[in-house]
Design a protein around this motif. Structure first.
Motif, short mmCIF file in Angstrom:
data_model
loop_
_atom_site.label_atom_id
_atom_site.label_comp_id
_atom_site.label_asym_id
_atom_site.label_seq_id
_atom_site.Cartn_x
_atom_site.Cartn_y
_atom_site.Cartn_z
N LEU A 65 69.24 41.22 29.39
CA LEU A 65 69.96 42.20 30.19
C LEU A 65 70.76 43.19 29.34
CD1 LEU A 65 71.19 39.86 33.07
CD2 LEU A 65 69.27 41.48 33.12
N SER A 66 70.62 43.09 28.03
CA SER A 66 71.20 44.06 27.12
C SER A 66 70.11 44.52 26.16
CB SER A 66 72.37 43.46 26.33
OG SER A 66 71.90 42.50 25.39
N GLN A 67 70.30 45.70 25.60
CA GLN A 67 69.30 46.20 24.65
C GLN A 67 69.19 45.28 23.44
OE1 GLN A 67 67.54 49.42 25.19
NE2 GLN A 67 66.22 48.24 23.82
N ARG A 109 69.62 45.76 34.78
CA ARG A 109 69.70 44.93 35.99
C ARG A 109 68.57 43.91 36.08
NH1 ARG A 109 69.28 49.84 39.96
NH2 ARG A 109 67.81 50.35 38.29
N TYR A 110 67.39 44.28 35.58
CA TYR A 110 66.21 43.46 35.81
C TYR A 110 65.63 42.83 34.54
CZ TYR A 110 66.62 46.37 39.96
OH TYR A 110 67.09 47.04 41.06
N GLY A 111 66.21 43.15 33.39
CA GLY A 111 65.74 42.55 32.14
C GLY A 111 64.51 43.24 31.60
N ALA A 112 63.55 42.44 31.13
CA ALA A 112 62.29 42.97 30.61
C ALA A 112 61.36 43.24 31.79
CB ALA A 112 61.66 41.98 29.64
N LYS A 113 60.81 44.44 31.85
CA LYS A 113 60.01 44.84 33.00
C LYS A 113 58.67 45.41 32.53
CE LYS A 113 61.38 48.49 35.30
NZ LYS A 113 62.16 49.35 36.23
N TRP A 152 56.18 43.14 36.81
CA TRP A 152 56.70 41.81 36.44
C TRP A 152 58.02 42.00 35.73
CZ3 TRP A 152 54.06 38.03 32.43
CH2 TRP A 152 54.58 36.73 32.60
N GLU A 153 59.06 41.32 36.23
CA GLU A 153 60.39 41.38 35.64
C GLU A 153 60.83 39.99 35.19
OE1 GLU A 153 61.85 45.03 38.57
OE2 GLU A 153 62.47 42.96 39.01
#
Length: 198
Positions: free
Chosen positions: A30-32, A58-62, A171-172
């Motif tokens: 959820l952070s870079q 908000r969604y992480g890796a997407k 996909w998140e």
């Protein structure tokens, strides 16, 4: 399990290893900074796209290959750093994820895959126990994924996203965690037969 346990004392001796249950690897995505711990391998990247996996606070890796109203064929891997499982047992991977907008659930499950390998080895598909229902953006817990085959080794895992021309989805993934037990269990030590020291 231990059948005998010799306990010695003296100069230069070390305190016994006390087993601990806890996180071996943990990233929220959820952070870079967290997202950048992973690497992306775009095996098939459509000309219309500059990326498949992206970061969202908000969604992480997407991952998505739906671009300006069109689904494109793609294959992209989101790969963890090497995780050292030396000395660990009962190792489990878990995460939260959401899958939506795929043509159907079967296509979704066939194209949102968890891959695992020993460092430098061949990738193997490992089943994800729980998926979302493909009709909501609500995250679900993946369920515990045993990494028994990789205990005591250095390993990696990856999220493999695949789409086809005319068929894709999103996909998140977030809150990735590997837990395990390090060292011998306390019960094992207490139950072990103490060998005499000459």
């Amino acid at each position: 399990r231990f059948s005998k346990l010799a306990i010695t004392t003296g100069e230069g001796g070390e305190d016994p290893v006390i087993p601990t249950d806890g996180a071996i690897f943990e990233e929220t995505l959820l952070s870079q900074e967290s997202y950048d711990k992973f690497t992306v391998d775009n095996v098939v990247l459509p000309e219309a796209a500059s990326y498949i996996w992206s970061f969202d606070t908000r969604y992480g890796a997407k991952a998505s290959a739906f671009i300006q109203g069109t689904s494109y064929a793609s294959e992209s891997w989101f790969i963890s750093p090497v995780v050292d499982l030396t000395g660990y047992t009962e190792v489990v991977l878990a995460f939260e994820h959401a899958c939506n907008k795929f043509p159907d659930v079967d296509f979704m499950k066939a194209n949102c895959l968890l891959m695992v390998r020993e460092e430098g080895g061949e990738w193997a598909n490992v089943a994800i126990p729980e998926y979302s229902t493909n009709d909501t953006w609500n995250f679900v817990a993946s369920g515990d994924i045993a990494l028994t085959a990789y205990e005591g080794k250095k390993m990696q895992f990856a999220y493999k996203y695949v789409s086809e021309d005319g068929k894709s989805g999103t996909w998140e993934v977030k809150n990735v965690k590997i837990t395990g037990k390090k060292g011998a269990g306390v019960a094992d030590i207490e139950a072990a037969e103490v060998a005499p020291v000459e």
